[in-house]
Design an enzyme around this catalytic site. Structure first.
Site, mmCIF file in Angstrom:
data_model
loop_
_atom_site.group_PDB
_atom_site.id
_atom_site.type_symbol
_atom_site.label_atom_id
_atom_site.label_comp_id
_atom_site.label_asym_id
_atom_site.label_seq_id
_atom_site.Cartn_x
_atom_site.Cartn_y
_atom_site.Cartn_z
ATOM 1 N N GLY A 25 18.803 -17.926 19.836
ATOM 2 C CA GLY A 25 19.663 -17.965 21.110
ATOM 3 C C GLY A 25 19.149 -19.372 21.728
ATOM 4 O O GLY A 25 18.116 -19.725 21.727
ATOM 5 N N ARG A 86 23.046 -18.108 14.138
ATOM 6 C CA ARG A 86 22.257 -17.202 13.321
ATOM 7 C C ARG A 86 22.871 -17.384 11.938
ATOM 8 O O ARG A 86 23.817 -17.281 11.798
ATOM 9 C CB ARG A 86 22.242 -15.752 13.964
ATOM 10 C CG ARG A 86 21.608 -15.577 15.289
ATOM 11 C CD ARG A 86 21.125 -14.446 15.835
ATOM 12 N NE ARG A 86 21.079 -14.581 17.294
ATOM 13 C CZ ARG A 86 20.030 -14.551 17.944
ATOM 14 N NH1 ARG A 86 18.746 -14.721 17.378
ATOM 15 N NH2 ARG A 86 19.780 -14.794 19.341
ATOM 16 N N ASP A 117 10.629 -17.676 17.175
ATOM 17 C CA ASP A 117 9.919 -17.228 16.055
ATOM 18 C C ASP A 117 10.752 -16.858 14.737
ATOM 19 O O ASP A 117 10.415 -17.300 13.497
ATOM 20 C CB ASP A 117 8.787 -16.178 16.253
ATOM 21 C CG ASP A 117 9.519 -14.849 16.808
ATOM 22 O OD1 ASP A 117 10.749 -14.918 16.877
ATOM 23 O OD2 ASP A 117 8.763 -13.862 17.126
ATOM 24 N N THR A 140 12.960 -20.919 23.800
ATOM 25 C CA THR A 140 13.159 -19.541 24.030
ATOM 26 C C THR A 140 13.121 -19.180 25.652
ATOM 27 O O THR A 140 12.159 -19.382 26.154
ATOM 28 C CB THR A 140 12.723 -18.413 22.743
ATOM 29 O OG1 THR A 140 12.802 -17.041 23.438
ATOM 30 C CG2 THR A 140 11.160 -18.690 22.860
ATOM 31 N N ASP A 142 12.280 -16.387 26.518
ATOM 32 C CA ASP A 142 11.489 -15.176 26.590
ATOM 33 C C ASP A 142 10.060 -15.387 26.924
ATOM 34 O O ASP A 142 9.212 -14.577 27.219
ATOM 35 C CB ASP A 142 11.745 -14.060 25.466
ATOM 36 C CG ASP A 142 12.833 -13.290 25.421
ATOM 37 O OD1 ASP A 142 13.492 -13.457 26.660
ATOM 38 O OD2 ASP A 142 13.274 -12.769 24.571
ATOM 39 N N ASP A 144 7.833 -15.572 24.979
ATOM 40 C CA ASP A 144 7.034 -14.735 23.867
ATOM 41 C C ASP A 144 6.287 -15.336 22.660
ATOM 42 O O ASP A 144 6.171 -14.631 21.565
ATOM 43 C CB ASP A 144 7.673 -13.437 23.432
ATOM 44 C CG ASP A 144 8.942 -13.807 22.768
ATOM 45 O OD1 ASP A 144 9.354 -14.931 22.519
ATOM 46 O OD2 ASP A 144 9.818 -13.068 22.344
ATOM 47 N N ARG A 186 12.947 -8.750 25.580
ATOM 48 C CA ARG A 186 13.245 -7.705 24.550
ATOM 49 C C ARG A 186 11.845 -7.059 24.107
ATOM 50 O O ARG A 186 11.549 -5.907 24.160
ATOM 51 C CB ARG A 186 13.950 -8.111 23.223
ATOM 52 C CG ARG A 186 14.800 -6.612 22.571
ATOM 53 C CD ARG A 186 15.726 -7.354 21.543
ATOM 54 N NE ARG A 186 16.917 -8.224 22.274
ATOM 55 C CZ ARG A 186 17.876 -8.704 21.591
ATOM 56 N NH1 ARG A 186 17.817 -8.365 20.417
ATOM 57 N NH2 ARG A 186 18.720 -9.211 22.281
#
Lengths: 335, 335, 335, 335
Positions: A25, A86, A117, A140, A142, A144, A186
């Site tokens: 992303g 992707r 990741d 990213t 996120d 995370d 997510r």
């Protein structure tokens, strides 16, 4: 204090040419990271090969030289000038072998992968199977990824979500409505938690926590009792049932008019805020130096001590927790 | 040119006190309109009564005096400081009788209603049944009111939607994806059309037009063939099937990765842009002057000739079309 | 992970009522800090007295109770709802004695001062002379306070300045002009340095460094030689001669059309960005807890370890340096 | 309503190839206008030649073909991808002859000039001396061109200035200061007037009006007496003495702390707002059609009737006045 003279970084690994790609992303600040890779390499008299469309382009050979002027006027741009995609082919040994072949043909001494990741998995296997040095750069929204306090794109995503919350508060307060706002995340509640504190939300639901959706009902009732005009509830997309589930519970439990807003992909776009541009500039530079130092299979990150290096596999095996303290603060301040 | 001396407006109707309320969905610029009503009245030595929560508050007697300092520092605020609500009681003669009683008790000579056509219905019946002069001010983001070139809030809603489109384009172009974006407009395509032209969209679907959803499939295929990276499709919420229907058709017909974004209520919020603040300032002023002139049961609007007046019932009986010419232009420029 | 239960902070100091004021130059996020003080106090069942107009209002007795709803809908507002002012009377023992008298009359157990080092001086003397516990909260856009990684308002000021740089780059690149942009920072180059890196500037001049203005001439000549379209030079206001001095040198040394832009006070305004709101929320909370813990004459700050406490006098006696490493990076990436 | 089928424009002039350039000060929306020229021409099966650096590039032969993909993803960009410059050589017959020669060599049937009245002079003489059809497109932030209600860039400049005013109001209200803000407009008060009304300013000074600077003193005194916290005064750069002159008078006459902010070139930059993008799209299209219709030596504009055409010489010989009515409104609402 006198101006620091930029001195050239030692190059024990004898690197002459590095490749760079963006994968997964997209995130605001990826262009700033690409620019930093290209400019640092130029400063160190190295060459840079840009790979288009991530690993998908790599195994198909979409490689080109990138010079310092090619990245001019990109630091403020959202998205990624190298494109991203992707790739299911990359998950096969044949796909990775094809990519390794192109990197060798182009004389690349190391590959810098900007992504999350999933992308680091792809990089890790390339290095394992073909011995090509790889460095990960955390890109990213996120946040995370274990191994860095923040990821590139995170600050902008929070700001975009917060801007939406401010707008919804205008209309929510005018109508004395409840707004349940779903933000990205997510698997992690980092964005949700920051947005909740900064947006003055009444409550926040994150995937890390298992509290029941009915908590929202109590909160909204209490808010009404305290005389608050309208309530704002933040939900991370990974919380079971999402914003819709929370809103349904509130509507059922209080009878109050409850609206859902799912912010979605706008959180990926936009010109990166200063913190993302600066982080991307630092990490892009660090990635080039890491290759020159002979490092491989690590992600460059930043923590309180400055630049740090984390084995790629740890970035997905270990977990970066949200701040319990910030979580607590979110509740105290909504009193 | 010399500075125009503000001269006092004649007051043949002998107005001494006006009331103002906001009703229906809130729109950015409503506060600027309230401020203009209050400030104009003050300049003309009239008093202003603010009604909270629209007609719902009116029939319950939520009235208060509003002075010029009460509206200080509000011109830039989204939402409405008078709050708004939808009222089922107002649709009953009893509800309106109660509102009329309060207006008489407060010595109000006329009521200014800032809202959309639903709100103008409510005002119209109040005047029909109780003889209280009413003036409508067009405040709705949809721009779907006959009798004015633009409605208060429209410009800001377009700008907010456009900002989202710009952000989605960043990520859409990076991933070479199709984005289908739903903007507000239950019955009208004004926002959608402006956003499509300003956002450089490939196609737009509006409720006024009956073209089939499959047109989107052709457009996306052509875009690909022309070498465009990603496509942007704008859909007004009133188009049958909405954005999701269009996206499903594209995904089925092209196999391309297609994402839906429903912008929703953020389009109602935010600090109003200059055009909305200026329009609200002009119309708020005009509404007070209209009452002083002895007008009633009309909406004040602006067209190319300046301030204009339209009987309230025409605002919902007649239709304001979208510009065919702009619609055509949207297609030409996406070539 | 389960949701942290907010537990009440111990209160060995037996605090029942705290006062809060903002002082010196205003900074975005001050309202978020006031809100955090009020909400934390409410959560802990303490009362809050708000002082208007800083120390100037304190010695004149402008005190009022502040409840949790008084700070509703303020977290996103620029400026300070408590107003601020500079006070020469406070520099006299009589002024401070008058302020102390009012605080005693209101039963205040401790005073929280949100501002910069000038304001902390005022707080320090109040505590020295009258024994009233005082806690400083760093609120200043300049980020020049020892004892905290960042100050409240800094992130927003950087973002505002960066937005201006992005706009000037548009026009600079179109005209192939040099723009010399002066940002705030009378004694410190923090804003300038961040803006230079994030804005992709060619060069930056800060008060901490003594490099000659003629360096800019070389940089601009090199940029031209490299084929760059236009150049961006950032200057902190505290650099001798300011932006005008740098621009004059460039114009004289290169003959290129050079424009100056002095951003000025817009950097103080605007809705605070998320980082400032979160920092303000954390520090406002920490300030109340510090008083409850019996601390005094310290500033609460945040560094990599979390909340930290610095004696007020150190905040002005010790110096917070700009990052040499970031300074170096700014140069490397402008290659 | 059914979707309008785009039909091809008649081409009695037999145009096959058009050239386009941007000239003078850049304005947000110029890229949207270039894009509309290119896309409309493509739709009509014409070719487009882009001239870089305005007339300066034209007499030096900086011409290139521009295709529809060359303008992809530019509608939202500030500045001009064709660059702009001021040219003294173009003011000579030799310069223009050189430009005409290049246009003939490239087989250009007509030239579209996006700029202000200075640029239209240049176009007019080219047509007079060399018979090359020219069409002007009004692109200037000042909105001071006779023959169109608005110019491309104007709306964005107002929005940028207004955003600054909103920020300064935050800090001005917190400090109870006077802010005197200078906006662009060397010869015209359009921006100043819009910003004054939309920004809720207390007073506005424009070049069209000869009122004395001392009026500001009275206004500020009255504001104080009314209990206003801080005052905002807007000054167009063309008002004699500028913002500094006004501020000096206020400081001298009231003793109040008065700050000056000169917004300058940031008003030229930034992503164009929707109104500018739409106007640019319409006028770019109209310019191509005007050439196909055989028109020349006119500017395309928009007024209440739609597209209109004004002889180039009238655009500088006739004057577009500011709205007296808006000027009056600005004063009424600051009561």
């Amino acid at each position: 204090m006198t101006e620091p003279t930029p001195i050239h970084h030692p190059n024990p690994a004898g690197v002459k040419r590095v490749a760079v790609l963006t994968s997964g992303g997209d995130a605001p600040g990826m262009n700033a990271a690409i620019r930093a890779v290209v400019r640092t390499a130029t400063f160190e008299s190295l060459e840079v090969v840009g790979v288009r469309r991530g690993f998908s382009g790599l195994h198909r050979g979409e490689l080109n030289l990138l010079g310092p002027r090619d990245v001019a006027n990109t630091i403020q741009r959202g998205g990624t000038i190298l494109l991203t995609a992707r790739s299911s082919t990359w998950r096969t040994p044949e796909g990775r072998a094809s990519g390794a072949k192109y990197l060798r043909e182009w004389g690349v001494d190391g590959l810098i992968v900007i992504g999350g990741d999933g992308s680091f998995h792809g990089a890790h296997y390339l290095q394992q199977e073909h011995g090509i040095p790889v460095i990960g750069v955390p890109g990213t929204i996120d946040n995370d990824l274990y191994g860095t306090d923040h990821t590139i794109g995170y600050f902008t995503a929070v700001e975009t979500a917060l801007d939406a919350v401010d707008k919804l508060r205008d209309t929510g307060a005018s109508h004395e409505r409840v707004f349940v706002i779903e933000v990205m995340g997510r698997h992690a509640g980092h964005i949700a938690l920051d947005v909740a504190v900064a947006g003055g939300a009444e409550e926040v639901f994150i995937p890390e926590d298992d509290k029941p959706v009915t908590d929202a009902v109590e909160i909204v009732k209490e808010s009404l009792a305290k005389g608050k005009r309208g309530s704002i509830i933040i939900v991370a997309e990974g919380y079971p049932g999402g914003a819709q589930g929370v809103a349904d519970a509130i509507q059922a439990g209080t009878g109050m008019e409850t609206r859902v807003s799912i912010l979605g992909h706008i959180q990926r776009g936009g010109s990166p805020v200063s913190s993302d541009r600066i982080l991307a500039s630092r990490l892009g530079e660090a990635a080039v130096y890491a290759l020159m130092d002979g490092r491989s299979d690590v992600m460059v990150g930043r923590d309180s001590g400055g630049i740090c290096y984390t084995p790629l596999h740890e970035t997905w095996e270990r977990r970066k927790d949200v701040s319990r303290d910030l979580y607590r603060c979110a509740k105290t301040l909504s009193v």
